[in-house]
Motif scaffolding. Structure first.
Motif: not given
Length: 573
Positions: A315-324, A292-299
């Protein structure tokens, strides 16, 4: 390609000839026929097949012989009218008896004259009456629009439909200036709910007498709508094929602006350009399939079988957080502003802060896997395999309502802030009031699992594993249309979208079909895979007014996994 170019040219407004005419001057017959012919072509591309301009049978090679070719009340009829001196032929020499009668006639009262003319008409044969009509008709033709003050003329024109304005604009330069009034077209666009957020303005191919962005928006809207119904889509640049994810299944698809995000059971996500078709980013990090995924244009927020969620920078493709925190597969996710709600097969929901990556609440109450979740910033609504739908306060972490009524697993869910709509394996769809928790309507008619739904206003469209699609009015609780018949899908409906005019549906049979949402009629197949019926599948569809994105593949390797981007706003040269 020549046909496609011609189709595009039908919507390029015919302006070039206008610049050669002084203000207010009527145009010559040759120019009249060119514009009349163009208007006729333009009108034929609107959906209204009874559009009035089809009565004009003129062509560029045919000259206008007389005003009698047009209806006396048609704006175009004024084109053949000259000064009063041109309307009268040179009078032949009359016999003395006729001269004497005419002298007597002029001396009578209006009442006697009317009686005499009435008797004369009755004494005439058909050829004489025809000749009389040809003399009388031009005397009643007046270009009243040009004679009125501008404010009154615009008020009169405001009662015309947009299509009629397009026809009237072809009459003469004066009419063209009035019919191109910016305020007039702004009101027409507002009446048709056309705005620049849906139909951005592109420069006209030909120089305009007056540039009118609102008129351009109207023409753009109808060109795009015509393309949805008619244009050929099998070749570039209208069709782009985006290959990726190898032979894996595309499990989730998002489309926002000009970016497409696809998630797959190959553990990756890809960000694509809907304009160029290039893969912009490949998001790697999950150790299990992305579900599943969600996309708001920036995140981008993704959920996986590895029991985690990941927050990505688009924009960068970097993973900001891993939610565990979940102890089983993350099956569904919903995002509103900076808050994300996830549902898992561990029967819980978790509320997360996207900025910090912290879990702010755990919603517990379901006793089976959570299959679907919706969040509008105020309420969280969840559906689960325990046959229940629950309404939650995400801040307090409390359950506000438990919506009971389904007799089997809940697979699909929609929430618009007022109505909760749930689809179940029990074949029914239920409409609930979110504040009271009461079931307002039970929508019955499908024969199997409701696998796809979309809700806009009071219109709900549902797709079912029984291969049918239904259009409902959720406020009244009845079915408006069932999209079936000899052109219906031959297997389960996998996904759907709908716009102001159309419903787009995809299926396990490898096809994407287009339907008229107002009539329920089948329009055409937009996609039909070579492997359709033999394993080829269209898993997901997403669309806006201009483009359609389809995630396709197969379960047996007969069809490559890819994304198809169909562009209905592409203007070919």
């Amino acid at each position: 390609m020549a046909t496609e170019s011609h189709n595009d040219q039908l919507y390029t407004y015919h302006l070039d000839e206008l610049d050669t005419h002084p203000a207010g001057q009527k145009r010559s017959n040759s120019y009249i026929m060119e514009d009349t012919n163009y208007t006729m072509e333009l009108a034929e591309n609107f959906e209204d097949e009874n559009f009035e301009t089809k009565r004009f049978k003129s062509t560029k090679e045919t000259s206008i012989s007389s005003a009698q070719e047009f209806d006396v009340y048609s704006p175009l009829s004024t084109l053949s009218i000259g000064s009063s001196s041109n309307l009268e032929e040179e009078s032949p020499i009359l016999s003395p008896c006729i001269e004497e009668w005419l002298s007597t006639f002029t001396g009578w009262t209006n009442e006697y004259k009317a009686q005499a003319l009435n008797k004369l008409v009755k004494l005439c044969d058909s050829s004489q009456l025809k000749s009389l009509m040809e003399k009388i008709r031009p005397r009643f033709q007046r270009d009243f629009i040009s004679l009125l003050p501008r404010e009154l003329a615009l008020h009169v024109l405001s009662f015309l439909t947009p299509r009629d304005l397009l026809v009237a604009a072809q009459t003469c330069r004066t009419w063209r200036v009035l019919c191109d009034d910016i305020v007039l077209w702004r009101e027409k666009c507002q009446q048709c709910v056309i705005n620049d957020s849906l139909y951005g303005i592109t420069p006209s191919r030909r120089p305009a007498l007056i540039y009118n962005p609102w008129k351009q928006m109207f023409l753009t809207k109808h060109r795009i709508e015509w393309n949805w119904r008619n244009v050929e889509l099998k070749l570039p640049p209208r069709l782009k094929v985006l290959k990726g994810h190898d032979d894996h299944v595309v499990t989730c698809l998002q489309f926002h602006g000009n970016r497409i995000v696809s998630g797959s059971d190959d553990t990756t996500m890809k960000i694509w350009s809907a304009v160029t078709g290039r893969c912009l980013r490949k998001l790697q990090g999950h150790t299990g399939g992305v579900w599943c995924s969600e996309f708001d244009g920036q995140t981008i927020v993704s959920g996986s079988t590895d029991r985690t969620l990941r927050v990505w920078n688009t924009d960068t493709g970097q993973c900001r957080h891993v939610l565990q925190g979940h102890s089983s597969t993350v099956r569904c996710v919903a995002m509103f502003n900076k808050t994300v709600v996830s549902g898992s097969r561990d029967a819980t929901l978790r509320v997360w802060d996207v900025e910090t990556g912290e879990c702010t609440n755990v919603l517990q109450g379901h006793v089976a896997a959570v299959r679907c979740v919706q969040f509008d910033g105020t309420y969280v609504v969840s559906g689960a395999y325990d046959f229940l739908v629950k309404v939650w306060d995400p801040i307090e972490g409390t359950c506000q309502h438990t919506l009971q009524g389904h007799t089997n697993r809940v697979y699909s869910l929609l929430f618009d802030g007022v109505h909760v709509v749930s689809g179940s394996l029990d074949t029914s769809i239920r409409v609930w009031d979110v504040k009271s928790g009461q079931c307002i309507h039970t929508l019955v008619g499908h024969q199997s699992l409701t696998s796809a739904m979309e809700l806009k206003g009071n219109i709900l469209v549902s797709g079912n594993a029984d291969s049918t699609v239904k259009v409902w009015d959720v406020t009244k609780g009845y079915c408006l249309h069932t999209l079936h018949g000899r052109n219906k899908h031959q297997s389960a409906v996998t996904s759907l979208q709908f716009t102001e005019h159309f419903v787009v549906t995809s299926s396990d049979d490898g096809s994407v079909k287009l339907w008229d949402i107002k009539t329920g009629e089948f329009i055409r197949d937009l996609v039909f895979l070579d492997g359709g019926g033999n394993g080829g599948v269209v898993w997901r569809v997403k669309c806006n007014e201009r483009k359609l994105v389809c995630a396709v593949g197969s379960r047996n390797g007969i069809e490559d996994t890819k994304l198809l981007v169909l562009d209905f706003d592409c203007q070919t040269n």
